[in-house]
Design a protein around this motif. Sequence first.
Motif, PDB file in Angstrom:
ATOM      1  N   GLN A 136      -7.805  11.616  11.000  1.00  0.00           N
ATOM      2  CA  GLN A 136      -9.157  12.617  11.020  1.00  0.00           C
ATOM      3  C   GLN A 136      -8.597  13.543   9.711  1.00  0.00           C
ATOM      4  O   GLN A 136      -9.327  13.306   8.697  1.00  0.00           O
ATOM      5  CB  GLN A 136      -9.073  12.918  12.326  1.00  0.00           C
ATOM      6  N   GLU A 137      -7.305  13.312   9.702  1.00  0.00           N
ATOM      7  CA  GLU A 137      -6.819  14.673   8.270  1.00  0.00           C
ATOM      8  C   GLU A 137      -7.092  14.178   7.330  1.00  0.00           C
ATOM      9  O   GLU A 137      -7.295  14.475   6.428  1.00  0.00           O
ATOM     10  CB  GLU A 137      -5.959  15.532   8.818  1.00  0.00           C
ATOM     11  N   HIS A 138      -6.270  13.129   7.512  1.00  0.00           N
ATOM     12  CA  HIS A 138      -6.441  12.250   6.275  1.00  0.00           C
ATOM     13  C   HIS A 138      -8.168  11.826   5.349  1.00  0.00           C
ATOM     14  O   HIS A 138      -8.621  12.240   4.579  1.00  0.00           O
ATOM     15  CB  HIS A 138      -5.788  10.508   6.214  1.00  0.00           C
ATOM     16  N   ALA A 139      -8.723  11.337   6.080  1.00  0.00           N
ATOM     17  CA  ALA A 139      -9.900  10.944   6.069  1.00  0.00           C
ATOM     18  C   ALA A 139     -11.223  12.412   5.416  1.00  0.00           C
ATOM     19  O   ALA A 139     -11.790  12.275   4.099  1.00  0.00           O
ATOM     20  CB  ALA A 139     -10.651  10.738   7.128  1.00  0.00           C
ATOM     21  N   VAL A 140     -10.613  13.251   6.178  1.00  0.00           N
ATOM     22  CA  VAL A 140     -11.319  14.447   5.148  1.00  0.00           C
ATOM     23  C   VAL A 140     -10.682  15.227   4.001  1.00  0.00           C
ATOM     24  O   VAL A 140     -11.779  14.959   3.153  1.00  0.00           O
ATOM     25  CB  VAL A 140     -11.289  15.309   6.658  1.00  0.00           C
ATOM     26  N   ALA A 141      -9.217  15.103   4.170  1.00  0.00           N
ATOM     27  CA  ALA A 141      -8.667  14.935   2.602  1.00  0.00           C
ATOM     28  C   ALA A 141      -9.385  13.646   1.244  1.00  0.00           C
ATOM     29  O   ALA A 141      -9.257  14.472   0.504  1.00  0.00           O
ATOM     30  CB  ALA A 141      -6.817  14.390   2.142  1.00  0.00           C
ATOM     31  N   ALA A 165       1.290  -0.915  -0.371  1.00  0.00           N
ATOM     32  CA  ALA A 165       0.491   0.117  -0.188  1.00  0.00           C
ATOM     33  C   ALA A 165       0.803   1.224  -0.245  1.00  0.00           C
ATOM     34  O   ALA A 165       0.672   2.461  -0.488  1.00  0.00           O
ATOM     35  CB  ALA A 165      -1.425   0.102   1.235  1.00  0.00           C
ATOM     36  N   LYS A 166       1.862   1.426   1.124  1.00  0.00           N
ATOM     37  CA  LYS A 166       2.961   2.613   0.859  1.00  0.00           C
ATOM     38  C   LYS A 166       3.577   2.782  -0.671  1.00  0.00           C
ATOM     39  O   LYS A 166       3.338   3.898  -1.528  1.00  0.00           O
ATOM     40  CB  LYS A 166       3.803   2.155   2.066  1.00  0.00           C
ATOM     41  N   GLU A 167       3.643   1.421  -0.835  1.00  0.00           N
ATOM     42  CA  GLU A 167       4.441   1.584  -2.610  1.00  0.00           C
ATOM     43  C   GLU A 167       4.079   1.978  -3.003  1.00  0.00           C
ATOM     44  O   GLU A 167       3.910   2.718  -3.793  1.00  0.00           O
ATOM     45  CB  GLU A 167       5.103  -0.239  -2.495  1.00  0.00           C
ATOM     46  N   ILE A 168       2.087   2.002  -3.562  1.00  0.00           N
ATOM     47  CA  ILE A 168       1.169   1.864  -4.537  1.00  0.00           C
ATOM     48  C   ILE A 168       1.465   3.462  -3.873  1.00  0.00           C
ATOM     49  O   ILE A 168       1.019   4.735  -4.784  1.00  0.00           O
ATOM     50  CB  ILE A 168      -0.416   1.871  -4.387  1.00  0.00           C
ATOM     51  N   ARG A 169       0.715   3.980  -3.122  1.00  0.00           N
ATOM     52  CA  ARG A 169       1.197   5.639  -2.302  1.00  0.00           C
ATOM     53  C   ARG A 169       1.895   6.318  -3.163  1.00  0.00           C
ATOM     54  O   ARG A 169       1.597   7.689  -3.724  1.00  0.00           O
ATOM     55  CB  ARG A 169       1.325   5.782  -1.456  1.00  0.00           C
ATOM     56  N   CYS A 170       3.047   5.592  -3.151  1.00  0.00           N
ATOM     57  CA  CYS A 170       4.582   6.519  -3.338  1.00  0.00           C
ATOM     58  C   CYS A 170       4.478   6.499  -5.092  1.00  0.00           C
ATOM     59  O   CYS A 170       4.519   7.543  -5.649  1.00  0.00           O
ATOM     60  CB  CYS A 170       6.084   6.043  -3.115  1.00  0.00           C
ATOM     61  N   GLU A 175      -3.806   3.633   7.596  1.00  0.00           N
ATOM     62  CA  GLU A 175      -3.527   4.703   7.495  1.00  0.00           C
ATOM     63  C   GLU A 175      -2.882   4.357   5.956  1.00  0.00           C
ATOM     64  O   GLU A 175      -2.581   5.667   4.797  1.00  0.00           O
ATOM     65  CB  GLU A 175      -2.081   5.262   8.732  1.00  0.00           C
ATOM     66  N   ALA A 176      -1.924   3.674   5.909  1.00  0.00           N
ATOM     67  CA  ALA A 176      -1.358   3.295   4.419  1.00  0.00           C
ATOM     68  C   ALA A 176      -2.208   3.101   3.584  1.00  0.00           C
ATOM     69  O   ALA A 176      -2.529   3.152   2.598  1.00  0.00           O
ATOM     70  CB  ALA A 176      -0.235   2.091   4.696  1.00  0.00           C
ATOM     71  N   ALA A 177      -3.421   2.032   3.894  1.00  0.00           N
ATOM     72  CA  ALA A 177      -4.953   1.759   2.504  1.00  0.00           C
ATOM     73  C   ALA A 177      -5.222   3.790   2.052  1.00  0.00           C
ATOM     74  O   ALA A 177      -5.529   3.606   0.824  1.00  0.00           O
ATOM     75  CB  ALA A 177      -5.479   1.137   2.794  1.00  0.00           C
ATOM     76  N   LEU A 178      -5.686   4.255   3.215  1.00  0.00           N
ATOM     77  CA  LEU A 178      -6.384   5.692   3.134  1.00  0.00           C
ATOM     78  C   LEU A 178      -5.235   6.471   2.474  1.00  0.00           C
ATOM     79  O   LEU A 178      -6.200   7.078   1.044  1.00  0.00           O
ATOM     80  CB  LEU A 178      -7.122   5.887   4.577  1.00  0.00           C
ATOM     81  N   LEU A 179      -4.195   6.520   2.912  1.00  0.00           N
ATOM     82  CA  LEU A 179      -3.152   7.829   1.556  1.00  0.00           C
ATOM     83  C   LEU A 179      -3.021   6.989   0.171  1.00  0.00           C
ATOM     84  O   LEU A 179      -2.682   7.766  -0.788  1.00  0.00           O
ATOM     85  CB  LEU A 179      -1.861   6.979   2.574  1.00  0.00           C
ATOM     86  N   ALA A 180      -3.156   5.225   0.270  1.00  0.00           N
ATOM     87  CA  ALA A 180      -3.076   4.799  -1.112  1.00  0.00           C
ATOM     88  C   ALA A 180      -4.032   5.548  -2.057  1.00  0.00           C
ATOM     89  O   ALA A 180      -4.488   5.690  -3.416  1.00  0.00           O
ATOM     90  CB  ALA A 180      -2.242   4.222  -1.319  1.00  0.00           C
ATOM     91  N   LEU A 181      -5.602   5.477  -1.396  1.00  0.00           N
ATOM     92  CA  LEU A 181      -6.521   5.761  -2.084  1.00  0.00           C
ATOM     93  C   LEU A 181      -6.915   7.191  -2.654  1.00  0.00           C
ATOM     94  O   LEU A 181      -6.821   7.679  -3.379  1.00  0.00           O
ATOM     95  CB  LEU A 181      -7.699   4.862  -1.112  1.00  0.00           C
ATOM     96  N   LEU A 182      -6.082   7.439  -1.916  1.00  0.00           N
ATOM     97  CA  LEU A 182      -6.532   9.277  -2.148  1.00  0.00           C
ATOM     98  C   LEU A 182      -5.516   9.723  -3.315  1.00  0.00           C
ATOM     99  O   LEU A 182      -5.942  10.541  -3.769  1.00  0.00           O
ATOM    100  CB  LEU A 182      -5.991  10.073  -0.786  1.00  0.00           C
ATOM    101  N   ASN A 183      -3.793   8.765  -3.351  1.00  0.00           N
ATOM    102  CA  ASN A 183      -3.699   9.260  -4.235  1.00  0.00           C
ATOM    103  C   ASN A 183      -3.830   8.953  -5.287  1.00  0.00           C
ATOM    104  O   ASN A 183      -4.233   8.824  -6.177  1.00  0.00           O
ATOM    105  CB  ASN A 183      -2.319   9.289  -3.871  1.00  0.00           C
ATOM    106  N   LEU A 184      -4.891   7.635  -5.294  1.00  0.00           N
ATOM    107  CA  LEU A 184      -5.488   7.255  -6.343  1.00  0.00           C
ATOM    108  C   LEU A 184      -6.132   7.964  -7.148  1.00  0.00           C
ATOM    109  O   LEU A 184      -7.085   7.512  -8.273  1.00  0.00           O
ATOM    110  CB  LEU A 184      -5.832   5.480  -6.160  1.00  0.00           C
ATOM    111  N   VAL A 208      -9.407  -1.000  -0.994  1.00  0.00           N
ATOM    112  CA  VAL A 208     -10.455  -0.467   0.462  1.00  0.00           C
ATOM    113  C   VAL A 208     -11.272  -1.328   1.779  1.00  0.00           C
ATOM    114  O   VAL A 208     -11.033  -1.535   2.971  1.00  0.00           O
ATOM    115  CB  VAL A 208     -12.171  -0.203  -0.576  1.00  0.00           C
ATOM    116  N   SER A 209     -10.346  -2.604   1.452  1.00  0.00           N
ATOM    117  CA  SER A 209     -10.718  -4.179   2.229  1.00  0.00           C
ATOM    118  C   SER A 209      -9.566  -3.458   3.766  1.00  0.00           C
ATOM    119  O   SER A 209     -10.338  -4.327   4.757  1.00  0.00           O
ATOM    120  CB  SER A 209     -10.458  -5.158   1.657  1.00  0.00           C
ATOM    121  N   MET A 210      -8.664  -3.068   3.184  1.00  0.00           N
ATOM    122  CA  MET A 210      -7.841  -2.969   4.692  1.00  0.00           C
ATOM    123  C   MET A 210      -8.013  -1.598   4.980  1.00  0.00           C
ATOM    124  O   MET A 210      -7.410  -1.904   6.348  1.00  0.00           O
ATOM    125  CB  MET A 210      -6.392  -2.292   3.453  1.00  0.00           C
ATOM    126  N   LEU A 211      -9.550  -1.038   5.061  1.00  0.00           N
ATOM    127  CA  LEU A 211     -10.115   0.642   5.948  1.00  0.00           C
ATOM    128  C   LEU A 211     -10.238  -0.252   6.838  1.00  0.00           C
ATOM    129  O   LEU A 211     -10.614   0.419   8.378  1.00  0.00           O
ATOM    130  CB  LEU A 211     -10.843   0.943   4.812  1.00  0.00           C
TER     131      LEU A 211
END
Length: 449
Positions: free
Chosen positions: A191-196, A113-118, A150-159, A138-141
């Motif tokens: 919380q900040e990641h979720a709002v973003a 997930a971190k690799e996908i985010r980067c 956190e890793a899954a949420l940030l990866a989804l955010l970038n996607l 999404v399943s990781m959430l």
Amino acid sequence: MKNRKKQINYKSPSLPPTLSSHNCCLTPRHRSHVSSPPYVIFSSFIYYYYIIIITTTQHKTNLFISSHLISYPRYFFSLSLSTTVGGSMDSHPCHLTTVLHDHTNLSSQIGAAKEIRCLTKTSHRCRRQFSAAIGPLVSMLSLQSYDANEAALLALLNLAVKDETNKISIVEAGALGPIVSFLQSMDLNLQEHAVAAIVTLSASPVKKLAIGASGCIPCLVNILNRGSPQAKMDAILALSNLSTEPDNLTLIMQSNPVPSLVNILKTSKKSSKITERCISVLESLVEFEDAIVSLTTEEGGVLAVVEVLESGSHQSREHAVGTLLTMCQTDRCKYREPILKEGVIPGLLELTVQGTLKSRTKAHTLLRLLRESPYRRPEFESETLETILSNIVSQIDGEEQCGNAKKMLAEMVQVSMEQSLRHLQQRALVCNPSDLSITASCASEVSLK
């Protein structure tokens, strides 16, 4: 030493065009990065032999062209070149997606997930390639692991960034439920990641209703009171995105956001972006009379809007005059005095000259509504002073008397205009205790990350 001298005597070959770009670093230090065992490919250019060594680090693939003297002297060089995803087997979309599906190894899932985010942070092509990873992310959430969430949420955010298809896929995969729960987390980072994430997803016009119905709106309004500065900014952006749908606007109004919005207007710099978004949401909300009542009963509410009208950006001033105009049009008898009491006339007069086209039009309309009495006058008062004196003049004999009457008319009109101007100035210069703190409130800007 002999070998070294021998190397120096050899003439350095010129680089092929594909290897002489500006990002090539011809330094021997890259030899230390070569991992063992590497993938080795041998190639030749004219009379010189080069060893191309490809090594993979966590976030990028490094291509090294290195050399060894072996048994014959050659002048070799080292070259480091970063490549995009696809050059490494470990960073291949299929490989990382397969790792995400492996529920027996949580640490590997988090790493993938971190690799996908980067990889998807700046590359739209990578966002398309990793669209298949949305489901497992999404399943990781829903896992009971903060690091995995956190890793899954940030990866989804970038996607989701600048990719409409991925936004829709993320919502349809069921990400909203876990994200809404993160909005209520006591951990400010999560919380900040979720709002973003809500901000990014709500930019899609297709899923605004689904996002509004997910229960995120009360959480966003609550964040306006207790969230971090960045979370507050993103919450206002999300509410602004969602407010374009009438159903969502009703849900926002039911959460009573006006006191929080007024507080942000008071404490933020009037020309800031957060003020612009805040006043735009407020302009949409005053379509409801309950919002107008809340604004007028909130201490300093109307004054905060007037201050934005005077000192905000062009867009903020346009939203501010629109807010006041809607109030006055809703019930002029009720809201005309509260608006006039805050000294809005000077700002409106300035806006008629310096504002945008919409601002000027709204300012002229509001000035007319504020100037005219909302109560119906007696029928005889509807006749103008000029009409009355014209009737008098028509009954006067002689040119001299007629000239004196016209002169008297001009003087009376002048006196009437001066009296009206003084009346407006008195209303505009009413001193309020809050006027003394305007400078201080403008200086206290919400710090944004």
